[in-house]
Design a protein around this motif. Sequence first.
Motif, PDB file in Angstrom:
ATOM      1  N   ARG A   1       0.749  -1.158   0.341  1.00  0.00           N
ATOM      2  CA  ARG A   1      -0.113   0.380   0.243  1.00  0.00           C
ATOM      3  C   ARG A   1       0.937   1.049  -0.399  1.00  0.00           C
ATOM      4  O   ARG A   1       0.366   2.260  -0.858  1.00  0.00           O
ATOM      5  CB  ARG A   1      -1.172   0.174   0.896  1.00  0.00           C
TER       6      ARG A   1
ATOM      7  N   TRP B   1      -4.438   4.742  -6.646  1.00  0.00           N
ATOM      8  CA  TRP B   1      -5.466   4.888  -6.227  1.00  0.00           C
ATOM      9  C   TRP B   1      -6.475   3.135  -6.381  1.00  0.00           C
ATOM     10  O   TRP B   1      -7.177   2.805  -5.201  1.00  0.00           O
ATOM     11  CB  TRP B   1      -6.235   5.962  -6.254  1.00  0.00           C
ATOM     12  N   ASP B   2      -6.793   2.790  -7.241  1.00  0.00           N
ATOM     13  CA  ASP B   2      -7.441   1.394  -7.179  1.00  0.00           C
ATOM     14  C   ASP B   2      -6.779   0.447  -6.513  1.00  0.00           C
ATOM     15  O   ASP B   2      -8.016  -0.011  -6.187  1.00  0.00           O
ATOM     16  CB  ASP B   2      -6.894   0.965  -8.927  1.00  0.00           C
TER      17      ASP B   2
ATOM     18  N   SER C   1      -8.289   1.032  -2.731  1.00  0.00           N
ATOM     19  CA  SER C   1      -9.921   0.496  -2.622  1.00  0.00           C
ATOM     20  C   SER C   1      -9.843  -0.638  -2.607  1.00  0.00           C
ATOM     21  O   SER C   1     -10.334  -0.980  -1.148  1.00  0.00           O
ATOM     22  CB  SER C   1     -10.407   2.065  -2.991  1.00  0.00           C
ATOM     23  N   ARG C   2      -9.170  -1.121  -3.584  1.00  0.00           N
ATOM     24  CA  ARG C   2      -9.376  -2.796  -3.525  1.00  0.00           C
ATOM     25  C   ARG C   2      -8.581  -3.277  -2.213  1.00  0.00           C
ATOM     26  O   ARG C   2      -8.969  -4.222  -1.953  1.00  0.00           O
ATOM     27  CB  ARG C   2      -8.634  -2.504  -4.927  1.00  0.00           C
TER      28      ARG C   2
ATOM     29  N   ASN D   1     -13.816  -0.054   4.041  1.00  0.00           N
ATOM     30  CA  ASN D   1     -14.058   0.806   4.233  1.00  0.00           C
ATOM     31  C   ASN D   1     -13.296   1.768   3.497  1.00  0.00           C
ATOM     32  O   ASN D   1     -12.881   2.987   4.396  1.00  0.00           O
ATOM     33  CB  ASN D   1     -14.644   1.000   6.115  1.00  0.00           C
ATOM     34  N   SER D   2     -12.572   1.885   2.972  1.00  0.00           N
ATOM     35  CA  SER D   2     -12.203   3.119   2.184  1.00  0.00           C
ATOM     36  C   SER D   2     -12.620   4.492   2.427  1.00  0.00           C
ATOM     37  O   SER D   2     -13.595   4.153   1.587  1.00  0.00           O
ATOM     38  CB  SER D   2     -11.109   2.469   0.610  1.00  0.00           C
ATOM     39  N   ASP D   3     -11.948   5.314   2.241  1.00  0.00           N
ATOM     40  CA  ASP D   3     -11.902   7.126   2.038  1.00  0.00           C
ATOM     41  C   ASP D   3     -11.640   6.316   0.547  1.00  0.00           C
ATOM     42  O   ASP D   3     -11.322   5.848  -0.110  1.00  0.00           O
ATOM     43  CB  ASP D   3     -10.946   8.161   2.329  1.00  0.00           C
ATOM     44  N   PRO D   4     -12.635   7.545   0.378  1.00  0.00           N
ATOM     45  CA  PRO D   4     -12.973   7.897  -1.373  1.00  0.00           C
ATOM     46  C   PRO D   4     -11.740   8.577  -1.958  1.00  0.00           C
ATOM     47  O   PRO D   4     -10.827   8.478  -1.515  1.00  0.00           O
ATOM     48  CB  PRO D   4     -14.295   9.217  -1.153  1.00  0.00           C
ATOM     49  N   ASN D   5     -11.591   8.028  -3.027  1.00  0.00           N
ATOM     50  CA  ASN D   5     -10.532   7.956  -3.961  1.00  0.00           C
ATOM     51  C   ASN D   5     -10.406   9.506  -4.295  1.00  0.00           C
ATOM     52  O   ASN D   5      -9.248  10.024  -3.891  1.00  0.00           O
ATOM     53  CB  ASN D   5     -10.767   7.177  -5.513  1.00  0.00           C
TER      54      ASN D   5
ATOM     55  N   TYR E   1      -6.804  -7.115   4.376  1.00  0.00           N
ATOM     56  CA  TYR E   1      -7.369  -5.795   3.818  1.00  0.00           C
ATOM     57  C   TYR E   1      -7.126  -4.365   5.188  1.00  0.00           C
ATOM     58  O   TYR E   1      -7.126  -4.925   6.693  1.00  0.00           O
ATOM     59  CB  TYR E   1      -8.778  -5.894   3.683  1.00  0.00           C
TER      60      TYR E   1
END
Length: 168
Positions: free
Chosen positions: A48, A57-58, A61-62, A66-70, A136
């Motif tokens: 990461r 960024w993909d 989030s992958r 509960n990832s923050d928005p890109n 994750y």
Amino acid sequence: MITTQNNQQFTAQDACPCESGKPFKQCCEPLLEGRSNADTASALMRSRFCAFVFQRWDYLSRTALNSDPNEEIQQYSADKIWCSLKILKTKKGSEKDTSGEVEFVAFYQRQQESAPKTLRQHHEHSHFQKIDGLWYFTQGLAMDDIKPDRNGNCPCGSGKKYKKCCAQ
Ligand SMILES: [Zn+2]
Ligand SMILES: [Zn+2]
């Protein structure tokens, strides 16, 4: 050839930015490309960090629940040149575990700042969870800055000792 956020040219044969000592193509590249998965929490953490360096960024989030928005992640990273990573502590997170914790410092400089750039830190205690065999990132707690080893290599990546470089 890959271009980092510092506009430096980088090839997959170069040392992985996660500082594993291995070439990128035998370390975090297969993870970023989805050809393999992190087997430990700290391997995911390292990959990461690379995703920040290469603006993937993909991948961020992958590999987060509960990832923050890109857009928020991109904004956070936009002005940063990620210099190096130091893993300070790990707790569980091995192949056999389903949860793990990693404490790390990611050193960075500000893109906008004129030279000499100040060495800055993102010190975090992160939590990870394994679901259906995949690790994750779940959440991270920001921590106070650490004092780098004065006689160690400067975390900015100059190759000089810290006391002769960014400590001044
Ligand atoms: Zn790596
Ligand atoms: Zn330095």
